[in-house]
Scaffold this motif. Structure first.
Motif, PDB file in Angstrom:
ATOM      1  N   SER A 207       0.853  -1.189   0.000  1.00 19.58           N
ATOM      2  CA  SER A 207       0.000   0.000   0.000  1.00 19.58           C
ATOM      3  C   SER A 207       0.886   1.234   0.000  1.00 19.58           C
ATOM      4  O   SER A 207       2.020   1.197   0.462  1.00 19.58           O
ATOM      5  CB  SER A 207      -0.887   0.032   1.239  1.00 19.58           C
ATOM      6  OG  SER A 207      -1.664  -1.127   1.338  1.00 19.58           O
ATOM      7  N   ASN A 208       0.348   2.341  -0.511  1.00 26.91           N
ATOM      8  CA  ASN A 208       1.100   3.594  -0.388  1.00 26.91           C
ATOM      9  C   ASN A 208       0.445   4.559   0.577  1.00 26.91           C
ATOM     10  O   ASN A 208       0.895   5.694   0.750  1.00 26.91           O
ATOM     11  CB  ASN A 208       1.291   4.260  -1.753  1.00 26.91           C
ATOM     12  CG  ASN A 208      -0.031   4.521  -2.444  1.00 26.91           C
ATOM     13  OD1 ASN A 208      -1.087   4.531  -1.822  1.00 26.91           O
ATOM     14  ND2 ASN A 208       0.018   4.720  -3.748  1.00 26.91           N
ATOM     15  N   LYS A 209      -0.598   4.077   1.248  1.00 25.97           N
ATOM     16  CA  LYS A 209      -1.287   4.929   2.215  1.00 25.97           C
ATOM     17  C   LYS A 209      -2.003   4.049   3.223  1.00 25.97           C
ATOM     18  O   LYS A 209      -2.595   3.032   2.869  1.00 25.97           O
ATOM     19  CB  LYS A 209      -2.283   5.832   1.493  1.00 25.97           C
ATOM     20  CG  LYS A 209      -3.042   6.813   2.382  1.00 25.97           C
ATOM     21  CD  LYS A 209      -3.995   7.634   1.519  1.00 25.97           C
ATOM     22  CE  LYS A 209      -4.839   8.575   2.359  1.00 25.97           C
ATOM     23  NZ  LYS A 209      -5.787   9.362   1.525  1.00 25.97           N
ATOM     24  N   LYS A 210      -1.953   4.477   4.478  1.00 26.44           N
ATOM     25  CA  LYS A 210      -2.661   3.766   5.548  1.00 26.44           C
ATOM     26  C   LYS A 210      -3.216   4.818   6.483  1.00 26.44           C
ATOM     27  O   LYS A 210      -2.481   5.688   6.948  1.00 26.44           O
ATOM     28  CB  LYS A 210      -1.705   2.822   6.297  1.00 26.44           C
ATOM     29  CG  LYS A 210      -2.318   2.100   7.491  1.00 26.44           C
ATOM     30  CD  LYS A 210      -3.161   0.944   7.076  1.00 26.44           C
ATOM     31  CE  LYS A 210      -3.663   0.138   8.271  1.00 26.44           C
ATOM     32  NZ  LYS A 210      -2.570  -0.624   8.924  1.00 26.44           N
ATOM     33  N   GLU A 211      -4.524   4.727   6.738  1.00 30.28           N
ATOM     34  CA  GLU A 211      -5.166   5.710   7.616  1.00 30.28           C
ATOM     35  C   GLU A 211      -5.725   5.052   8.853  1.00 30.28           C
ATOM     36  O   GLU A 211      -6.232   3.917   8.795  1.00 30.28           O
ATOM     37  CB  GLU A 211      -6.331   6.391   6.884  1.00 30.28           C
ATOM     38  CG  GLU A 211      -5.928   7.356   5.810  1.00 30.28           C
ATOM     39  CD  GLU A 211      -7.150   8.024   5.188  1.00 30.28           C
ATOM     40  OE1 GLU A 211      -7.630   7.504   4.162  1.00 30.28           O
ATOM     41  OE2 GLU A 211      -7.614   9.047   5.722  1.00 30.28           O
TER      42      GLU A 211
ATOM     43  N   THR B 121      -2.180   9.212   9.390  1.00 31.36           N
ATOM     44  CA  THR B 121      -2.047   8.650   8.050  1.00 31.36           C
ATOM     45  C   THR B 121      -0.573   8.454   7.729  1.00 31.36           C
ATOM     46  O   THR B 121       0.232   9.361   7.955  1.00 31.36           O
ATOM     47  CB  THR B 121      -2.666   9.570   6.988  1.00 31.36           C
ATOM     48  OG1 THR B 121      -4.045   9.797   7.298  1.00 31.36           O
ATOM     49  CG2 THR B 121      -2.575   8.932   5.600  1.00 31.36           C
TER      50      THR B 121
ATOM     51  N   PHE C 268       1.961   7.899   4.609  1.00 31.27           N
ATOM     52  CA  PHE C 268       2.162   7.937   3.165  1.00 31.27           C
ATOM     53  C   PHE C 268       3.492   7.260   2.864  1.00 31.27           C
ATOM     54  O   PHE C 268       4.507   7.559   3.512  1.00 31.27           O
ATOM     55  CB  PHE C 268       2.178   9.384   2.652  1.00 31.27           C
ATOM     56  CG  PHE C 268       0.843  10.063   2.751  1.00 31.27           C
ATOM     57  CD1 PHE C 268       0.512  10.810   3.869  1.00 31.27           C
ATOM     58  CD2 PHE C 268      -0.097   9.927   1.739  1.00 31.27           C
ATOM     59  CE1 PHE C 268      -0.724  11.431   3.978  1.00 31.27           C
ATOM     60  CE2 PHE C 268      -1.332  10.546   1.835  1.00 31.27           C
ATOM     61  CZ  PHE C 268      -1.646  11.288   2.962  1.00 31.27           C
TER      62      PHE C 268
END
Lengths: 112, 114
Positions: free
Chosen positions: A54-58, A63, A65
């Motif tokens: 993934s390139n993003k996790k919230e 978050t 990046f």
């Protein structure tokens, strides 16, 4: 040999602003990247983590990046609160190893 | 559920004495880690075990430091002939199976060598 680097060393933001904490790494075999925060007198506590699929996790206001090509990842803390004031550590580990390499830490101060 | 339990919370030793630090990992966690934290060096990996077997001790000083995990419910870190530079917070952590899982830390043992 420092394999995970953090910047800035310290950061002050106003309440309500977005704090941005940065990390970079050298070893392309690293494949898991957690962030911890540590309050004075306490031990590091896991905040959020990402894998490079993934390139993003919230997670709520937090978050991550991730930029695999540049070997960089960052933690964004939205709507920063005074209670977010702590030292934040990024970390990384290699595939097949559980050993975590930690960055030097960023001391975040959120002023009201 | 109890977290990682470390004892003692604080330990003061004289130079040259031995110090033994204890850790009880979270029940069901098979990976156990030891880290050391100082202002100057930050968070340093020392060693870790999986299913009680030593896996990686690359961070352990070659002399005076040893770690064991005699059973699944506790691990010890022993420092012989303690020196002032050994003063630090020693952190034990555990995770379910190690790989790609962030370990959860205990509260640490603050070792002061006078």
């Amino acid at each position: 040999q420092q394999q995970v680097r953090q910047s800035p060393q310290s950061l002050t933001v106003w309440e309500g602003e977005t704090a941005i904490l940065n990390c970079s790494y050298e070893d392309s075999t690293f494949d898991y990247f957690p962030w911890y925060h540590q309050f004075p007198g306490e031990s590091p506590a896991l905040l959020i983590a990402i894998r490079p699929v993934s390139n993003k996790k919230e997670d709520g206001r937090f978050t991550i990046f991730f930029n695999k090509r540049e070997k960089k990842f960052s933690l964004h803390i939205a709507d920063s609160q005074p209670g977010d004031s702590a030292t934040y550590f990024c970390a990384a580990n290699q595939g097949g190893s559980a050993k975590l390499i930690f960055g030097e830490g960023t001391k975040l101060t959120v002023s009201s | 559920n109890a977290g990682v339990i470390q004892t003692p919370r604080h330990k003061v030793t004289g130079k040259g004495q031995e110090a033994t630090l204890w850790c009880e990992p979270i029940s069901g966690h098979s990976a156990v880690f030891w880290y050391r934290q100082t202002i100057v060096q930050g968070l340093e990996f020392l060693t870790y075990f999986r299913n009680q077997a030593p896996i990686d001790d690359s961070g352990m000083p070659k002399e005076r430091f040893s770690a064991q995990m005699p059973n699944q419910s506790h691990s010890t870190l022993k420092i012989q002939s303690t020196q002032p530079q050994d003063s630090a917070v020693y952190l034990c952590a555990s995770s379910f199976d190690g790989n790609n899982q962030a370990p959860l830390f205990g509260e640490g043992t603050r070792l002061s060598v006078l």
